[in-house]
Write a protein that holds these residues in place. Structure first.
Motif, PDB file in Angstrom:
ATOM      1  N   ALA A 119       3.439  18.337  10.665  1.00 41.20           N
ATOM      2  CA  ALA A 119       4.768  18.804  11.139  1.00 41.20           C
ATOM      3  C   ALA A 119       5.652  19.080   9.868  1.00 41.20           C
ATOM      4  O   ALA A 119       6.246  20.300   9.987  1.00 41.20           O
ATOM      5  CB  ALA A 119       5.685  17.520  11.771  1.00 41.20           C
ATOM      6  N   ARG A 120       5.401  18.852   8.624  1.00 41.86           N
ATOM      7  CA  ARG A 120       6.113  19.194   7.540  1.00 41.86           C
ATOM      8  C   ARG A 120       5.434  20.623   7.029  1.00 41.86           C
ATOM      9  O   ARG A 120       6.079  21.405   6.792  1.00 41.86           O
ATOM     10  CB  ARG A 120       6.043  18.251   6.359  1.00 41.86           C
ATOM     11  N   ARG A 121       4.335  20.720   7.227  1.00 39.85           N
ATOM     12  CA  ARG A 121       3.383  22.006   7.084  1.00 39.85           C
ATOM     13  C   ARG A 121       4.023  23.061   7.929  1.00 39.85           C
ATOM     14  O   ARG A 121       4.040  24.053   7.525  1.00 39.85           O
ATOM     15  CB  ARG A 121       2.002  21.853   7.087  1.00 39.85           C
ATOM     16  N   VAL A 122       3.750  22.530   9.436  1.00 41.71           N
ATOM     17  CA  VAL A 122       4.214  23.750  10.353  1.00 41.71           C
ATOM     18  C   VAL A 122       5.913  23.894  10.071  1.00 41.71           C
ATOM     19  O   VAL A 122       6.291  24.995  10.040  1.00 41.71           O
ATOM     20  CB  VAL A 122       4.257  23.056  11.436  1.00 41.71           C
ATOM     21  N   GLU A 154       3.496  27.203   8.390  1.00 42.48           N
ATOM     22  CA  GLU A 154       2.081  27.131   8.728  1.00 42.48           C
ATOM     23  C   GLU A 154       1.792  27.197  10.007  1.00 42.48           C
ATOM     24  O   GLU A 154       2.411  26.199  10.936  1.00 42.48           O
ATOM     25  CB  GLU A 154       1.201  26.016   7.756  1.00 42.48           C
ATOM     26  N   ARG A 155       0.820  27.655  10.519  1.00 41.92           N
ATOM     27  CA  ARG A 155       0.165  27.566  11.717  1.00 41.92           C
ATOM     28  C   ARG A 155      -1.075  26.740  11.603  1.00 41.92           C
ATOM     29  O   ARG A 155      -1.727  27.098  10.764  1.00 41.92           O
ATOM     30  CB  ARG A 155       0.181  28.804  12.612  1.00 41.92           C
ATOM     31  N   ILE A 156      -0.955  25.894  12.564  1.00 40.16           N
ATOM     32  CA  ILE A 156      -2.255  24.891  12.451  1.00 40.16           C
ATOM     33  C   ILE A 156      -2.938  24.568  14.000  1.00 40.16           C
ATOM     34  O   ILE A 156      -2.489  24.624  14.811  1.00 40.16           O
ATOM     35  CB  ILE A 156      -2.003  23.490  12.109  1.00 40.16           C
ATOM     36  N   THR A 157      -4.423  24.959  13.932  1.00 37.51           N
ATOM     37  CA  THR A 157      -5.069  24.804  15.103  1.00 37.51           C
ATOM     38  C   THR A 157      -5.917  23.565  15.150  1.00 37.51           C
ATOM     39  O   THR A 157      -6.335  23.266  14.313  1.00 37.51           O
ATOM     40  CB  THR A 157      -6.265  26.097  15.176  1.00 37.51           C
ATOM     41  N   GLU A 212      -2.268  25.027  19.218  1.00 34.54           N
ATOM     42  CA  GLU A 212      -1.819  25.203  17.962  1.00 34.54           C
ATOM     43  C   GLU A 212      -0.425  24.630  17.642  1.00 34.54           C
ATOM     44  O   GLU A 212       0.316  24.455  18.706  1.00 34.54           O
ATOM     45  CB  GLU A 212      -1.739  26.859  17.994  1.00 34.54           C
ATOM     46  N   LEU A 213      -0.336  23.961  16.524  1.00 33.64           N
ATOM     47  CA  LEU A 213       0.953  23.770  15.978  1.00 33.64           C
ATOM     48  C   LEU A 213       1.639  25.017  15.484  1.00 33.64           C
ATOM     49  O   LEU A 213       0.880  25.382  14.522  1.00 33.64           O
ATOM     50  CB  LEU A 213       1.076  22.610  15.074  1.00 33.64           C
ATOM     51  N   VAL A 214       2.736  25.326  15.958  1.00 36.03           N
ATOM     52  CA  VAL A 214       3.576  26.226  15.307  1.00 36.03           C
ATOM     53  C   VAL A 214       4.934  26.226  15.182  1.00 36.03           C
ATOM     54  O   VAL A 214       5.632  25.303  15.764  1.00 36.03           O
ATOM     55  CB  VAL A 214       3.341  27.767  16.268  1.00 36.03           C
ATOM     56  N   PRO A 215       5.844  26.593  14.035  1.00 37.05           N
ATOM     57  CA  PRO A 215       7.018  26.389  14.196  1.00 37.05           C
ATOM     58  C   PRO A 215       7.896  26.917  15.340  1.00 37.05           C
ATOM     59  O   PRO A 215       7.378  27.734  16.058  1.00 37.05           O
ATOM     60  CB  PRO A 215       7.727  27.489  12.950  1.00 37.05           C
ATOM     61  N   ALA A 216       8.663  26.106  15.716  1.00 42.16           N
ATOM     62  CA  ALA A 216       9.449  26.153  16.896  1.00 42.16           C
ATOM     63  C   ALA A 216      10.623  27.527  16.658  1.00 42.16           C
ATOM     64  O   ALA A 216      11.001  27.720  15.559  1.00 42.16           O
ATOM     65  CB  ALA A 216      10.476  24.880  17.259  1.00 42.16           C
ATOM     66  N   LYS A 217      10.636  28.036  17.706  1.00 42.66           N
ATOM     67  CA  LYS A 217      11.717  29.154  17.826  1.00 42.66           C
ATOM     68  C   LYS A 217      13.136  28.757  17.824  1.00 42.66           C
ATOM     69  O   LYS A 217      13.393  27.811  18.559  1.00 42.66           O
ATOM     70  CB  LYS A 217      11.396  30.114  18.815  1.00 42.66           C
TER      71      LYS A 217
END
Length: 91
Positions: free
Chosen positions: A17-20, A24-27, A37-42
């Protein structure tokens, strides 16, 4: 883009969560295949009123449909609903 197995992601959710949050995008994968995919929330926002005012000022717009008067939400006069409307022009 970083890939991480789902079992590992489960154990490192806070770190991920901290990296996102940092962008950062994490698959996340299961058996080597991507499942999410973990992506930052808009960021959700409403209307940028200050931006609208700046836009109008830049272009010299002083009034247009949609301008809200300062007294818009003031209470209405007591007889407002029983006062007849003025006659329509041209009819």
């Amino acid at each position: 883009m970083t890939q991480i197995p789902i079992r590992e992601a489960k154990n490192k959710l806070t770190e991920l969560a901290r990296r996102v949050e940092a962008g950062e995008r994490i698959t996340v994968t299961r058996n080597g295949k991507p499942v999410m995919e973990l992506v930052p929330a808009k960021e959700t926002g409403g209307i940028n009123w200050e931006g609208g005012k700046a836009y109008k000022k830049e272009r010299g717009i002083t009034n247009f449909f949609g301008e809200i008067p300062a007294d818009f939400d003031d209470p209405l006069a007591e007889d407002f609903l029983i006062t007849p409307l003025p006659p329509l022009q041209g009819k």
